[in-house]
Scaffold this motif. Structure first.
Motif, mmCIF file in Angstrom:
data_model
loop_
_atom_site.group_PDB
_atom_site.id
_atom_site.type_symbol
_atom_site.label_atom_id
_atom_site.label_comp_id
_atom_site.label_asym_id
_atom_site.label_seq_id
_atom_site.Cartn_x
_atom_site.Cartn_y
_atom_site.Cartn_z
ATOM 1 N N ALA A 175 -44.398 25.926 -5.906
ATOM 2 C CA ALA A 175 -45.347 24.939 -6.421
ATOM 3 C C ALA A 175 -46.370 25.548 -7.380
ATOM 4 O O ALA A 175 -47.116 24.817 -8.026
ATOM 5 C CB ALA A 175 -46.074 24.267 -5.257
ATOM 6 N N PHE A 176 -46.398 26.863 -7.497
ATOM 7 C CA PHE A 176 -47.400 27.543 -8.319
ATOM 8 C C PHE A 176 -47.169 27.259 -9.801
ATOM 9 O O PHE A 176 -46.065 27.401 -10.314
ATOM 10 C CB PHE A 176 -47.358 29.048 -8.058
ATOM 11 N N ASP A 177 -48.239 26.878 -10.506
ATOM 12 C CA ASP A 177 -48.201 26.643 -11.949
ATOM 13 C C ASP A 177 -48.976 27.770 -12.623
ATOM 14 O O ASP A 177 -50.202 27.835 -12.536
ATOM 15 C CB ASP A 177 -48.813 25.286 -12.291
ATOM 16 N N GLU A 178 -48.267 28.633 -13.300
ATOM 17 C CA GLU A 178 -48.887 29.835 -13.856
ATOM 18 C C GLU A 178 -49.606 29.612 -15.178
ATOM 19 O O GLU A 178 -50.320 30.494 -15.655
ATOM 20 C CB GLU A 178 -47.848 30.931 -14.019
ATOM 21 N N ARG A 179 -49.473 28.456 -15.783
ATOM 22 C CA ARG A 179 -50.027 28.241 -17.120
ATOM 23 C C ARG A 179 -51.530 28.508 -17.206
ATOM 24 O O ARG A 179 -51.998 29.054 -18.203
ATOM 25 C CB ARG A 179 -49.726 26.828 -17.610
ATOM 26 N N GLU A 180 -52.271 28.162 -16.152
ATOM 27 C CA GLU A 180 -53.716 28.382 -16.160
ATOM 28 C C GLU A 180 -54.067 29.866 -16.210
ATOM 29 O O GLU A 180 -55.117 30.253 -16.728
ATOM 30 C CB GLU A 180 -54.334 27.743 -14.917
ATOM 31 N N PHE A 181 -53.185 30.717 -15.693
ATOM 32 C CA PHE A 181 -53.498 32.130 -15.544
ATOM 33 C C PHE A 181 -52.867 33.016 -16.615
ATOM 34 O O PHE A 181 -53.207 34.185 -16.718
ATOM 35 C CB PHE A 181 -53.094 32.586 -14.140
ATOM 36 N N ALA A 198 -39.128 47.044 -8.297
ATOM 37 C CA ALA A 198 -39.443 45.962 -9.232
ATOM 38 C C ALA A 198 -40.656 45.163 -8.763
ATOM 39 O O ALA A 198 -41.280 44.454 -9.560
ATOM 40 C CB ALA A 198 -38.234 45.040 -9.403
ATOM 41 N N GLY A 199 -41.014 45.283 -7.500
ATOM 42 C CA GLY A 199 -42.162 44.584 -6.939
ATOM 43 C C GLY A 199 -43.465 45.349 -7.049
ATOM 44 O O GLY A 199 -44.503 44.877 -6.597
ATOM 45 N N VAL A 200 -43.420 46.525 -7.646
ATOM 46 C CA VAL A 200 -44.643 47.296 -7.897
ATOM 47 C C VAL A 200 -44.950 47.141 -9.384
ATOM 48 O O VAL A 200 -44.238 47.675 -10.236
ATOM 49 C CB VAL A 200 -44.473 48.781 -7.535
ATOM 50 N N ILE A 201 -45.987 46.356 -9.675
ATOM 51 C CA ILE A 201 -46.378 46.095 -11.052
ATOM 52 C C ILE A 201 -47.583 46.967 -11.369
ATOM 53 O O ILE A 201 -48.560 46.998 -10.605
ATOM 54 C CB ILE A 201 -46.740 44.605 -11.262
ATOM 55 N N LEU A 202 -47.506 47.647 -12.494
ATOM 56 C CA LEU A 202 -48.573 48.557 -12.893
ATOM 57 C C LEU A 202 -49.212 48.083 -14.183
ATOM 58 O O LEU A 202 -48.528 47.584 -15.083
ATOM 59 C CB LEU A 202 -48.011 49.968 -13.081
ATOM 60 N N LYS A 233 -51.506 39.994 -10.298
ATOM 61 C CA LYS A 233 -51.013 39.079 -9.272
ATOM 62 C C LYS A 233 -50.064 38.054 -9.882
ATOM 63 O O LYS A 233 -49.074 37.665 -9.261
ATOM 64 C CB LYS A 233 -52.192 38.395 -8.584
ATOM 65 N N LEU A 234 -50.324 37.626 -11.106
ATOM 66 C CA LEU A 234 -49.418 36.710 -11.802
ATOM 67 C C LEU A 234 -48.040 37.354 -11.956
ATOM 68 O O LEU A 234 -47.013 36.725 -11.683
ATOM 69 C CB LEU A 234 -49.987 36.323 -13.162
ATOM 70 N N HIS A 235 -48.008 38.613 -12.348
ATOM 71 C CA HIS A 235 -46.730 39.328 -12.455
ATOM 72 C C HIS A 235 -46.054 39.445 -11.086
ATOM 73 O O HIS A 235 -44.830 39.333 -10.982
ATOM 74 C CB HIS A 235 -46.930 40.705 -13.085
ATOM 75 N N ALA A 236 -46.840 39.669 -10.044
ATOM 76 C CA ALA A 236 -46.282 39.744 -8.685
ATOM 77 C C ALA A 236 -45.672 38.409 -8.278
ATOM 78 O O ALA A 236 -44.583 38.370 -7.686
ATOM 79 C CB ALA A 236 -47.369 40.166 -7.694
ATOM 80 N N ILE A 237 -46.347 37.314 -8.596
ATOM 81 C CA ILE A 237 -45.823 35.986 -8.263
ATOM 82 C C ILE A 237 -44.507 35.744 -9.001
ATOM 83 O O ILE A 237 -43.551 35.207 -8.420
ATOM 84 C CB ILE A 237 -46.869 34.896 -8.587
ATOM 85 N N ARG A 238 -44.441 36.172 -10.240
ATOM 86 C CA ARG A 238 -43.184 36.034 -11.000
ATOM 87 C C ARG A 238 -42.061 36.839 -10.344
ATOM 88 O O ARG A 238 -40.920 36.392 -10.299
ATOM 89 C CB ARG A 238 -43.391 36.495 -12.440
ATOM 90 N N ALA A 288 -38.652 35.217 -8.947
ATOM 91 C CA ALA A 288 -37.349 35.698 -9.436
ATOM 92 C C ALA A 288 -36.465 36.193 -8.296
ATOM 93 O O ALA A 288 -35.237 36.099 -8.371
ATOM 94 C CB ALA A 288 -37.550 36.809 -10.470
ATOM 95 N N ALA A 289 -37.085 36.705 -7.237
ATOM 96 C CA ALA A 289 -36.333 37.186 -6.076
ATOM 97 C C ALA A 289 -35.857 36.046 -5.193
ATOM 98 O O ALA A 289 -35.110 36.261 -4.238
ATOM 99 C CB ALA A 289 -37.189 38.161 -5.262
#
Length: 172
Positions: free
Chosen positions: A13-19, A85-89, A132-137, A141-142
């Protein structure tokens, strides 16, 4: 005993457009984002991740002594739920300045936000939101529906950031 604040985000349900502007702003200031998988899950990168995680964790209330490197690898990296892939730097001029580590738990379709943090000199630039946005993506994807985070009740900044993203209180 700590009464942890337990938060959960419905990734579907998350809408990433705001972030998205957070990530755009970071890129415009010279910050790039890459996963540990993209950079290479090497011994040198694991040590750099450990040092970054240790530094960023120092501000967590009642954190106590951080793991030794060997304990960190055994508890966080050499486990079935770890995915590089779940560690975003967040990187700036080659320096690792922030991180978001997420583990996957296929048995219940959830993911767990292990740690999101930014080095002190780089805070206040909305990098944690971008990470966190990258983590949600990554979680989306997973194919996982839920992203869960636990916070010490005095970690107001992290709780507020997650609630801003749409995380809600829940009981496991």
């Amino acid at each position: 005993m700590v009464d942890w604040v337990r938060l959960r985000l419905d990734v579907d349900a998350f809408d990433e457009r705001e972030f998205e502007p957070c990530a755009d702003q970071a890129r415009e200031s010279g910050v790039r984002f890459a996963s540990l998988a993209e950079l290479g899950d090497t011994e040198a990168h694991r040590r750099a991740l450990y040092e970054l995680n240790k530094e960023c964790s120092a501000d967590i209330p009642e954190r106590g002594e951080f793991h030794t490197y060997d304990e960190y690898v055994a508890r966080r990296l050499d486990v079935p739920t770890f995915d590089p892939a779940g560690v975003i730097l967040a990187l700036r001029d080659g320096e690792w300045i922030g991180m978001s580590a997420t583990s996957l738990h296929p048995a219940d379709g959830s993911a767990f936000s292990e740690m999101t943090g930014v080095r002190a000199p780089y805070r206040g630039r909305r990098l944690s939101l971008a990470l966190k946005l990258h983590a949600i993506r990554f979680v989306r994807a997973a194919g996982h529906r839920w992203l869960v985070a636990y916070h010490h009740p005095r970690n107001a900044a992290a709780i507020a950031m997650n609630r801003r993203l749409g995380f809600a209180d829940f009981e496991p």
